[in-house]
Design a protein around this motif. Structure first.
Motif, PDB file in Angstrom:
ATOM      1  N   GLN A  73      10.480   3.524   4.681  1.00 19.12           N
ATOM      2  CA  GLN A  73      11.471   2.216   5.986  1.00 19.12           C
ATOM      3  C   GLN A  73      12.143   1.728   5.171  1.00 19.12           C
ATOM      4  O   GLN A  73      13.315   1.777   5.511  1.00 19.12           O
TER       5      GLN A  73
ATOM      6  N   GLU B 180     -15.845   6.174   1.157  1.00 13.84           N
ATOM      7  CA  GLU B 180     -14.978   4.802   1.787  1.00 13.84           C
ATOM      8  C   GLU B 180     -14.115   4.137   0.614  1.00 13.84           C
ATOM      9  O   GLU B 180     -12.987   4.120   1.304  1.00 13.84           O
TER      10      GLU B 180
ATOM     11  N   ILE C  18      -5.237   6.083   1.869  1.00 12.73           N
ATOM     12  CA  ILE C  18      -4.473   5.335   2.939  1.00 12.73           C
ATOM     13  C   ILE C  18      -3.360   4.427   2.125  1.00 12.73           C
ATOM     14  O   ILE C  18      -2.040   4.025   2.813  1.00 12.73           O
TER      15      ILE C  18
ATOM     16  N   GLN D  33       3.774  -0.972  11.657  1.00 17.30           N
ATOM     17  CA  GLN D  33       5.072  -0.071  11.830  1.00 17.30           C
ATOM     18  C   GLN D  33       6.389  -0.813  12.911  1.00 17.30           C
ATOM     19  O   GLN D  33       7.780  -0.563  13.003  1.00 17.30           O
TER      20      GLN D  33
ATOM     21  N   GLN E 252      -9.037   8.782  10.051  1.00 16.84           N
ATOM     22  CA  GLN E 252     -10.041   8.934  11.131  1.00 16.84           C
ATOM     23  C   GLN E 252     -11.306   9.117  10.493  1.00 16.84           C
ATOM     24  O   GLN E 252     -12.293   8.809  10.599  1.00 16.84           O
TER      25      GLN E 252
ATOM     26  N   PRO F 243      -1.936   6.871  17.238  1.00 13.42           N
ATOM     27  CA  PRO F 243      -0.726   5.508  17.531  1.00 13.42           C
ATOM     28  C   PRO F 243      -0.317   4.514  18.795  1.00 13.42           C
ATOM     29  O   PRO F 243       0.125   3.868  18.835  1.00 13.42           O
TER      30      PRO F 243
ATOM     31  N   PHE G  71      -1.652  -0.199   9.810  1.00 15.23           N
ATOM     32  CA  PHE G  71      -0.221   0.375   9.540  1.00 15.23           C
ATOM     33  C   PHE G  71       0.661   0.967  10.522  1.00 15.23           C
ATOM     34  O   PHE G  71       1.746   0.289  10.893  1.00 15.23           O
ATOM     35  N   THR G  72      -0.331   1.102  11.775  1.00 12.67           N
ATOM     36  CA  THR G  72      -0.014   1.543  13.160  1.00 12.67           C
ATOM     37  C   THR G  72       1.191   0.207  13.462  1.00 12.67           C
ATOM     38  O   THR G  72       2.548   0.421  13.808  1.00 12.67           O
TER      39      THR G  72
ATOM     40  N   PHE H 199      -7.959   7.254  17.004  1.00 12.69           N
ATOM     41  CA  PHE H 199      -7.245   6.732  18.426  1.00 12.69           C
ATOM     42  C   PHE H 199      -5.781   7.342  17.547  1.00 12.69           C
ATOM     43  O   PHE H 199      -5.651   7.928  17.201  1.00 12.69           O
TER      44      PHE H 199
ATOM     45  N   ILE I 239     -13.255  -0.212   6.305  1.00 14.46           N
ATOM     46  CA  ILE I 239     -11.718  -0.989   5.392  1.00 14.46           C
ATOM     47  C   ILE I 239     -10.682   0.139   6.636  1.00 14.46           C
ATOM     48  O   ILE I 239      -9.536  -0.339   6.219  1.00 14.46           O
ATOM     49  N   SER I 240     -10.667   1.472   5.549  1.00 15.77           N
ATOM     50  CA  SER I 240     -10.393   2.018   6.316  1.00 15.77           C
ATOM     51  C   SER I 240      -8.598   2.039   7.688  1.00 15.77           C
ATOM     52  O   SER I 240      -8.362   2.161   8.019  1.00 15.77           O
ATOM     53  N   ILE I 241     -10.274   2.279   8.397  1.00 19.05           N
ATOM     54  CA  ILE I 241      -9.553   1.589   9.697  1.00 19.05           C
ATOM     55  C   ILE I 241      -8.976   0.433  10.570  1.00 19.05           C
ATOM     56  O   ILE I 241      -7.676   0.701  10.611  1.00 19.05           O
TER      57      ILE I 241
ATOM     58  N   VAL J  69      -1.421   9.229   7.193  1.00 24.48           N
ATOM     59  CA  VAL J  69      -2.841   7.834   7.359  1.00 24.48           C
ATOM     60  C   VAL J  69      -4.203   8.165   8.961  1.00 24.48           C
ATOM     61  O   VAL J  69      -4.954   7.856   8.610  1.00 24.48           O
TER      62      VAL J  69
ATOM     63  N   GLN K  54     -13.195   9.516   8.228  1.00 25.02           N
ATOM     64  CA  GLN K  54     -13.560   8.337   7.549  1.00 25.02           C
ATOM     65  C   GLN K  54     -14.864   7.965   7.856  1.00 25.02           C
ATOM     66  O   GLN K  54     -16.109   7.734   8.038  1.00 25.02           O
TER      67      GLN K  54
ATOM     68  N   GLN L  79       2.198   8.649   8.764  1.00 27.08           N
ATOM     69  CA  GLN L  79       1.291   8.382  10.199  1.00 27.08           C
ATOM     70  C   GLN L  79       0.708   9.231  10.544  1.00 27.08           C
ATOM     71  O   GLN L  79      -0.815   8.501  10.479  1.00 27.08           O
TER      72      GLN L  79
ATOM     73  N   GLN M  27      -6.893  -0.528   7.626  1.00 25.87           N
ATOM     74  CA  GLN M  27      -5.452  -0.324   7.211  1.00 25.87           C
ATOM     75  C   GLN M  27      -5.060   0.574   8.133  1.00 25.87           C
ATOM     76  O   GLN M  27      -3.213   0.451   7.881  1.00 25.87           O
ATOM     77  N   MET M  28      -5.492   1.896   8.831  1.00 24.63           N
ATOM     78  CA  MET M  28      -4.792   1.952   9.663  1.00 24.63           C
ATOM     79  C   MET M  28      -4.031   1.736  10.091  1.00 24.63           C
ATOM     80  O   MET M  28      -3.516   1.892  11.120  1.00 24.63           O
TER      81      MET M  28
END
Lengths: 122, 377
Positions: free
Chosen positions: B83, B65, B72, A24, B282, A109, A20-21, A107, A12-14, B278, B284, B275, A16-17
């Motif tokens: 923003q 997680e 996150i 934006q 990764q 962004p 998000f990127t 990664f 989920i976190s990946i 966040v 995790q 950013q 979300q990331m």
């Protein structure tokens, strides 16, 4: 109209990331938690680019790519692998399955957006 | 020896060999079995231990997680808020320099320039009117003098008319004295008398008109002089005040713009930091995969051990694990989640005993709270 990107990852976190990127940067983002769901989401939406993980439950990234490449709508759609896997054999398997590119996690962004813009322009 | 006898001999020989080897193998196995009997409890214990460890790893992964995902999401929300704030700042920055004028958005600098030039024009016009007033006053003075001279002329004309009248009277007398011969002259004298009377009356009416004009001129003169002598200092001061006001308006606009620009750049920094933060999470995904790999290896070890059980003909359910070892593990845990996973229960099956009071009054209060919440439900 902004382009739609599908992100497929069991983490989920990946997701979300990545979302998000991409949001934006002005992209529309749709998500799926494995290859099977990824296929469904891709077929129910008009997706301009797919970013997928390799190892996932139910259906892995390679199998999903192979299935999608069989669809006329996704024959030439850019598909990027975003995975922790850095093994060359796996990379070759990704190429054979029909992936457009391979990005190793974690990664960056900016790098991700640069690659996305590059493959979308091609 | 027949073929059948030969075959029977071969069978007996090979059979004897096989049974001998089998007996020897069985004896060794018996000996080994005795030795391996000692590891039987360990097998039971560690098959269970590897299972527990694998479950613990899975529980840890899920825990990480869930928590990371919530963190996150929090950062993503902060990013969105940042923003939105950035957009507002940019909007404010764009509007700070503009002013609504005649239904159009005009830049403050242009508006200020317009106000200044309009004020300058007003002041110049007032000064011009004041100068013109002075000239009007000078002309009026001249007119007044000319009026007086006209009055003098009218006085002289009046005396000429009077003298003409007197002359006509004398001429009439002289004409009467001349008798018949003076009759014609008498008519002339009468006409001259009439003319002198008319001239006198005309003179009077001109004088009346001139007096009227002079009175009007006097009033204009008084009003113009009043205007001319009016003090212009407040008007000039007003220009200065407006100038100062406009200047301070510009200064505050510039300082607001600077502040907004700073806020905008700080906002960009916040967005950038969010950013970056966040993306840092990764770890995790990578950690989870590493834990998963360990868990998979543990599963393989467990399967291998189960295969060993099969080799020795032991049944898993007949093994008696070392309870002391497992109890030691259980007592080493500090968290209820660890204990739940160890017992093979889901983490939330245990009752919530996060709050514990040792004071009887407080315990009673807690019970009341529970009753209240039940009633509410």
């Amino acid at each position: 109209m902004s382009k739609t990107i599908l992100t497929v990852d069991d983490s989920i976190s990946i997701r979300q990331m990545v979302a998000f990127t991409l949001k934006q940067a002005g992209f529309n983002v749709v998500e799926a938690s494995d290859g099977e769901q990824g296929l469904q989401v891709a077929r129910n939406n008009s997706v301009d680019l797919i970013i997928t993980d390799l190892n996932m439950p139910n259906m892995d990234g390679l199998q999903m790519i192979q299935n999608l490449r069989g669809d006329a709508a996704y024959k030439f759609t850019p598909i990027l692998m975003l995975t922790t896997e850095s093994d060359d054999t796996k990379k070759m398997a990704g190429k054979q399955a029909g992936a457009t590119g391979w990005l190793v996690k974690p990664f960056n962004p900016e790098q991700l957006l640069k690659v996305i813009n590059k493959v979308m322009a091609a | 020896m027949s073929v059948l006898e030969l075959l029977a001999l071969v069978f007996v020989f090979t059979g004897g060999l096989c049974s001998g080897a089998g007996l020897l193998y069985m004896r060794q196995l018996k000996l080994s079995s005795k030795k391996v009997q000692g590891i039987k409890p360990f097998m039971g214990t560690h098959i269970q231990t590897t299972k527990i460890l694998s479950d613990q790893l899975e529980s840890i992964s899920q825990d990480i997680e869930t928590s990371i995902s919530e963190i996150i999401q929090g950062f993503v929300d902060v990013g969105h808020l940042s923003q939105t704030q950035g957009n507002h700042i940019q909007k404010s920055l764009n509007n700070t320099g503009n002013i609504e004028h005649n239904g159009e958005s005009v830049e403050l600098e242009v508006f200020v320039e317009k106000v200044n030039s309009s004020l300058e024009e007003i002041i110049q016009t007032i000064l011009w009117i004041t100068e013109s007033n002075a000239q009007v006053i000078a002309i009026m003075d001249d007119l007044s003098e000319r009026g007086e001279r006209i009055n003098e002329c009218l006085g002289q004309m009046d005396s000429i008319a009077k003298q003409t009248h007197l002359l006509s009277l004398n001429a009439s007398i002289e004409a009467a004295r001349a008798g018949e011969q003076g009759k014609g002259f008498s008519v002339v004298a009468d006409e001259v008398c009439k003319l002198s009377n008319q001239a006198s009356a005309f003179n009077e009416s001109i004088e009346d008109e001139i007096i009227g004009i002079q009175q009007g001129l006097d009033e204009v003169y008084a009003q113009t002089k009043k205007m001319g002598t009016r003090d212009l200092t407040p008007i000039i001061q007003c220009q200065e005040t407006v100038s100062i006001l406009v200047h301070s308006l510009m200064t505050s606009k510039n300082s607001i713009s600077t502040l907004l620009e700073e806020a905008g750049s700080q906002n960009l920094n916040i967005s950038g930091s969010v950013q970056t933060l966040v993306q840092k999470f990764q770890f995790q995904d990578r950690t989870m995969q590493r834990l998963q790999h360990i868990s998979e290896t543990l599963d393989r070890i467990q399967k291998d051990m189960e295969e060993i059980l099969v080799c020795y003909g032991w049944r898993k359910e007949h093994l008696t694990p070392d309870e002391e070892f497992l109890t030691g593990m259980l007592s080493g845990y500090t968290m209820k989640e660890e204990r739940s996973v160890h017992k093979g229960e889901s983490a939330d099956t245990e009752e919530d005993d996060d709050i514990l009071f040792f004071d009887d009054n407080l315990v009673a209060m807690q019970n009341e709270t529970e009753i209240f919440s039940e009633r509410k439900e």
